[in-house]
Design an enzyme around this catalytic site. Structure first.
Site, PDB file in Angstrom:
ATOM      1  N   HIS A 231       0.829  -1.203   0.000  1.00  0.00           N
ATOM      2  CA  HIS A 231       0.000   0.000   0.000  1.00  0.00           C
ATOM      3  C   HIS A 231       0.871   1.263   0.000  1.00  0.00           C
ATOM      4  O   HIS A 231       0.453   2.304   0.496  1.00  0.00           O
ATOM      5  CB  HIS A 231      -0.927   0.033   1.223  1.00  0.00           C
ATOM      6  CG  HIS A 231      -1.746  -1.211   1.420  1.00  0.00           C
ATOM      7  ND1 HIS A 231      -3.037  -1.330   0.998  1.00  0.00           N
ATOM      8  CD2 HIS A 231      -1.440  -2.414   1.990  1.00  0.00           C
ATOM      9  CE1 HIS A 231      -3.502  -2.539   1.321  1.00  0.00           C
ATOM     10  NE2 HIS A 231      -2.547  -3.215   1.924  1.00  0.00           N
TER      11      HIS A 231
ATOM     12  N   SER B 185      14.464  20.010 -18.454  1.00  0.00           N
ATOM     13  CA  SER B 185      13.265  20.781 -18.740  1.00  0.00           C
ATOM     14  C   SER B 185      13.637  21.968 -19.618  1.00  0.00           C
ATOM     15  O   SER B 185      14.706  22.561 -19.456  1.00  0.00           O
ATOM     16  CB  SER B 185      12.673  21.288 -17.423  1.00  0.00           C
ATOM     17  OG  SER B 185      11.827  22.395 -17.641  1.00  0.00           O
TER      18      SER B 185
ATOM     19  N   LYS C  85      16.103  20.789 -13.439  1.00  0.00           N
ATOM     20  CA  LYS C  85      15.395  19.528 -13.562  1.00  0.00           C
ATOM     21  C   LYS C  85      16.227  18.424 -14.195  1.00  0.00           C
ATOM     22  O   LYS C  85      16.991  18.650 -15.118  1.00  0.00           O
ATOM     23  CB  LYS C  85      14.132  19.734 -14.401  1.00  0.00           C
ATOM     24  CG  LYS C  85      12.956  20.247 -13.587  1.00  0.00           C
ATOM     25  CD  LYS C  85      12.619  19.265 -12.451  1.00  0.00           C
ATOM     26  CE  LYS C  85      11.139  19.199 -12.171  1.00  0.00           C
ATOM     27  NZ  LYS C  85      10.428  18.276 -12.959  1.00  0.00           N
TER      28      LYS C  85
ATOM     29  N   GLU D 213       9.031   7.054 -17.417  1.00  0.00           N
ATOM     30  CA  GLU D 213       7.682   7.505 -17.748  1.00  0.00           C
ATOM     31  C   GLU D 213       7.264   7.046 -19.134  1.00  0.00           C
ATOM     32  O   GLU D 213       6.101   6.702 -19.369  1.00  0.00           O
ATOM     33  CB  GLU D 213       7.610   9.028 -17.648  1.00  0.00           C
ATOM     34  CG  GLU D 213       7.833   9.517 -16.221  1.00  0.00           C
ATOM     35  CD  GLU D 213       8.004  11.019 -16.183  1.00  0.00           C
ATOM     36  OE1 GLU D 213       7.071  11.699 -15.749  1.00  0.00           O
ATOM     37  OE2 GLU D 213       9.077  11.513 -16.610  1.00  0.00           O
TER      38      GLU D 213
END
Lengths: 453, 453, 453, 453
Positions: A152, A273, A279, A286
């Site tokens: 969880h 970025s 970044k 992803e």
């Protein structure tokens, strides 16, 4: 190719959708193989003389050179089969018109697709193996690195980092089993099935199968031209493998956040970025995670295309080819990318160790109570009360003082003192599949066997 | 069961979604089996004395009687595991609190689900076998019945009705192969994996597996509690089988229309209309066809639930159980229903024969031209012109007169005369997997072997 | 109900799948409404006398009482329509046989389903509104709480917590717009369409629509009985809303980990572990997140069921009803549960603030360089070099010393000094939709307007 | 573009998946529009001088010329945004580096995608309108052509061919309503949202929206960059429209079989077979029908990609762009193709009339009994018995002799005599939405209004 009985030209709106060359041009190698085998088959039933066969095989060599040099670029033929036939005609003349004897694009296309699928499943298998090896190598290195396990997404119990990494390896072992099964079932030759009722020429299909590397010959011509099970099964194996990749990606996204900090993704697998100079984003993860739902969607589309489709060939099949190609490409690309990510992954043992908070030993405490004769259900309640008390005190369960412990249940005192730390905890799970060093070493050995490394 | 550290009661909105008993109560037999095996395992590691083990086993017998008598009806327990534990406590008292030692609902639930899935795959397999046998029996009876085959739902070439029926049998043979593979992969014991890190008690997992009928033991506890691949693979096999059922259903819907009239669906498998007194609708076929997309949808849902799920157990899994149950029920129900439909199907040989129009022999004519030395591509064009002429004349290709034929190509004359009818045509395709009597007889024999009948 | 022309009873395998009462019994209220309206319509065209109409309406009241008392439990009727008709017959005798005049279950069922869908969309809308209000209340409270925003799950720039919470509100506003559109399109009366060709009795359909609360009357009877667009659109709105709930759930799962610690989920929305006494798991969030893929799967199933379905009614539709019910229940249950979670959510401002590391101000630094005349692309590179240097030094970008800064680019010196902290950063984004206090206050006001609160 | 802080080059495996130019290059026109508007916005906040703005706009004109001439072919840039920025730099030099001030690819890409989607929805709308007009024209022509309607693919009741054709028109009217709603919701400007927290430069977003043709400005920057609802909704409208096209295609496949023969598909919309010279296959219909499940699959993929995605931008979105493009292309291509098919469709009134067998008037007979006072449920049974008797006699229900009729129920005699033929039957359904001439004429008028033609 089929216009004898037609008087009007095709409408451009149909042409745009009907022309599959932009998609099936990638089958050119498979189509050449099928054509070569068919030349020999026709020679075997004397539709072609030895001379004609030789001419056609020479012509196909020529076509191969042309296609390798880009002859499909911008071609306006209906599909790869018509393109090859046209190029062959340009190379050898009228005898090219004999090649399509006794066969249809229905059985030819099914044969090409199976050849392509077999190769693509092989590529996916190799990519999954590479990823599994990378996980195995990291697991070996992380044998003595401790970290919390999670259920969880909440800290559960301490484990070895190797155990976590191997939890992502076993799904790949299963995937490879499914791939092997899918390949076995795909290895059935449709050629000789004609359009739907079988070829009118009794070519030797066993010899065809042998030449093209198939393990069996289809049993029913109508089934053979209308069967895309092999493609659906291939896409399913890809989709489930893709789901596994997405689970690994998710763990790595999570563990590479500033907040977890358990792993560092190497720079070559991240991007920056366009706006924010600081970044470094885990785009690799992803992209892989983001491809999983589309694999499932492609599978849903392919299954949907079979729904209520009459036996035999229907043109509805056409778009499924594009989906098959895309799905197997995507899964293999994703597995290869993840192999790179894992190879270059850096574990952060200190951050991992720091995250093993005392609460993750609560189960051990309850187990120790059990060993002292307390029924587990009762022990669970006692330790639960200790956890609550520790929370109130803002301390760990090992730090709650004797008076407080006694107030809960004095049977807790001895177990609390004998509890030890994460190192002791992982060793307590020496059960098969557990976290003790010996158990994980056995697991590593089993993984090596399973991967054949 | 888990409330030791909690102070506030569960919100009713969570309770409604969290309580899975209405869905997982059907696992009660599996849960009892798992519990019995666990009692023996705990006895083996001396967590339970022989006496305690005997008491618990007796108590589980009692619980079995209560559940068989409906004790789950209206029960408000969280899930089947808590219900069994509560009933056991009511039966044997405090010693029931020892049963949950060293395990979690995570590994218990995974074990129950695998046991259920193995049985459900067995039921589906039996239903597909029954349908395959029914198709085989009809095929034997339809060996000498001729009908048109179709591609694009347009008449293609004559075939034996047996050939068409067998085209729907082979997909089921493949389904059964996939089912066997899925069962093999599902037959892995998760019990002993605890919540995520393995049981703290070194029970003999090999003995547990043997007692519960599993072929292997899971290798990694974290993978074991978070692995639902077996369920996804089971639903995939069900979904692909469902697609096959839908294709058969579609053919039968089509062939049982007034317009085709090739088959009659027996009354017990049809329904009427509440408004139109003359109606006899093939609802059996539509229900089966209509379930295929939902099987694919359930599969998409299950794959989607795995997307981006971290390793280990997450509560997200819960809804997938309902989907697993529904998918396997639906597929088996559908196959059983279709077996009934096919058993009672009546072929209409006269309507079938009447539908074999002369155009379906055009390929034979082209093949005869090939045998006379004309390249196929040219032969195709010549026959295409004949088809066009026949259409203009409103007659069949065999009826076009000599002058007209000669005007197209005089090489057509002899083939046109030697063309014969559908009976000759089907015999020309004596290739393996073709329509000649000998080929279909060989196919029937192969089907018998494949089905083990 | 339809057996006049039948001689054999239905096969039990068909009966099991055909009988939809267990699913459609929940339509009983809608079916009574439809029946009442139809009584009046038949009276209007004198198929029923005023007396008969009165008798039937009285009978329907009686049936309502029986159904409210559980008359559907265990009933073996085919569907809710047959059950109501049977109960009506038991209540009023032979005149009940007049009720089904001029209509079919096809138009009746479509009418009941639309009534149900309209109500269910209303329930979902209310649940989404409740969740939106809860988000709004938390946003108001979090106006001055600062936290990092994330892209790629990596820290990006500081924002107000209100801004993050509102990012989850606006999708719900869009959902509600889609729901309103779906309701408008669902509000079309099919009754009067008969089985497919229209009722043989010219009842006043406009009056029927008015009585049942529909805004329009269907234009084509064949379309009306075969149209399930309203159901598919309803399930789509539910599925997209479900995706939004899953995104919010994911953020809360992440933010409630020990590692992030940005929020605490209240106890009533969590559960414990049967094994691990310390656990408090965000099951609410996982159940909601886990339902999203099944909503998408149900939608895929429903769209798949429409594929290649001929115009008019087919029995394939049946399973879609179960999916419609389940999808709308699931989405509304999920939204209601999330409303509870959000209402009781506790933000942890200190943990949030601690997570705003200096790197999240890198963009501000680049912007300050731009204001000093440096082209942004160059400024991005300069700040990127500073970030790298800071990383090497193990410090923040504001802490890199003057010499180091000068070595990168001396134009950096002034901006670095004027950079300020997160409070200054959020105020710099005073653009519409940005993070400055005034901008977020405007956003709060806009949200209130959008929600009508 | 973002490499300032990076030291290692991107891994080629990531580059292959990360580089989206092959997919998003089709956004070049939208990207230029966005860039032009942004130049003006930056000028408005004095980041650019009037001179610089002029230079950049001139440069963008130059870039447009280059892209129109194929500058994207073979380019290796990461995406369309980097390509445009590079080309701009090549055209105007260093000032190009000022263009990306205050924005991110996150908001830019979202803006481009919305512009593209708005145009694509427009194209789909026009294609659906063209198809609807074609159906309308055929319906007008088929006003007095009678045919059987079908439910369960079994003959039901006679209808006008216009009624059947219009049953396929109304779904398109609903589709267009959904498209309009989707466009309204898509017409919201994200530009100005930066990467996630809003632009650091307070540009006039209302002016930007006006210039780019958006109706509104997004309210929350974090939502704006992470919102793909507009794309999912667009794909849903495409998928449902695709389902409608597939239903029409299925009817036409069925009705153009030799067995039905109700319609003829014009040659330009059919293809032949590479093997069977007589074939003319309705590939147009199959291609359209076969694309419907893949549209649903793409939608499932897009919804799946949103599942559990944190707020804000994640790279997971990337593959959804390809799915969006493909889905809207497919649906519009399919609708345009079907418009062509329907325009050139030829009805076969004689075949249609011949298929209206007497049984299709059974409902009329029952209705006539009702008018004679028999309760419908009883009338249904009586006519059912007549149908069975007629079947036994091998005749139609109108031909069953008086003695037989009397043996069933003498009240049948008069209705049987007054039954008439199909022409009388269709006129009996003069209810709104029914088949009487006046009702269908009203329907035609309503369709004209709905289409605005």
């Amino acid at each position: 190719m089929w216009g004898g009985r037609f008087q009007e030209p095709m409408d451009p709106r149909l042409d745009r959708l009907n022309r599959s060359l932009p998609v099936d041009r990638r089958l050119w190698r498979e189509d050449l193989a099928t054509n070569r085998a068919w030349v020999r088959a026709l020679e075997g039933v004397r539709v072609l003389s030895a001379d004609e066969a030789r001419t056609l095989l020479g012509g196909l060599d020529d076509v191969e050179r042309k296609l390798a040099a880009g002859a499909a670029d911008g071609a306006l033929d209906e599909d790869i089969h018509s393109l090859v036939e046209r190029l062959l005609g340009e190379s050898v003349g009228a005898v090219a018109g004999k090649l399509h004897t006794g066969r249809s694009r229905n059985d030819q296309c099914a044969t090409d697709l199976r050849l392509w699928t077999l190769a693509a499943l092989g590529r996916l298998d190799a990519a999954l193996l590479a990823l599994a090896r990378a996980l195995l190598a990291q697991a070996r290195a992380g044998l003595d690195v401790l970290m919390p396990s999670y259920t969880h997404t909440q800290r559960a119990q301490p484990v070895r980092a190797a155990h976590w990494l191997l939890a992502h390896l076993w799904p790949l072992v299963r995937d490879r089993g499914r791939l092997a099964d899918a390949r076995r079932r795909a290895s059935v030759l449709p050629l000789g099935s004609g359009a739907v009722a079988g070829s009118g020429f009794p070519v030797d299909r066993a010899a065809l199968a042998k030449q093209l590397g198939f393990q069996a010959v289809s049993a029913n011509s109508m089934d053979a031209v209308g069967d895309r099970d092999f493609a659906v099964e291939a896409v399913f194996t890809a989709a489930l493998a893709g789901a596994h990749l997405s689970r690994l990606a998710e763990d790595l996204v999570l563990f590479s956040t500033a907040e977890f900090g358990f792993v560092v993704i190497a720079e070559p697998f991240t991007t920056g970025s366009s706006l924010m100079p600081q970044k470094r984003n885990p785009d690799s993860l992803e992209l892989v995670r983001g491809s999983a739902p589309h694999l499932a969607g492609r599978l849903a589309g392919m299954l949907g295309s079979l729904k209520a489709m009459p036996a035999g060939y229907q043109k509805d099949f056409q778009e499924s080819n594009a989906q098959l190609f895309a799905a197997l490409d995507t899964a293999a690309d994703g597995a290869e990318l993840m192999a790179g990510v894992v190879e270059r992954l850096t574990l952060q043992p200190r951050r991992m160790a720091a995250a093993i908070d005392p609460g993750t030993l609560a189960t051990d405490l309850a187990d120790l109570l059990v060993q002292a004769g307390v029924p587990f259900r009762e022990a669970h309640g006692i330790v639960g009360a200790l956890v609550r008390r520790a929370e109130e005190l803002g301390t760990g369960i090992a730090e709650v003082g004797e008076a407080d412990v006694r107030a809960i249940d004095q049977r807790l005192l001895a177990p609390q003192q004998g509890l030890g730390g994460p190192a002791e905890a992982v060793e307590r799970r020496r059960i098969a599949g557990g976290t003790a060093r010996a158990a994980v070493e056995a697991q590593l050995a089993a993984a090596e066997t399973a991967l054949g490394v």
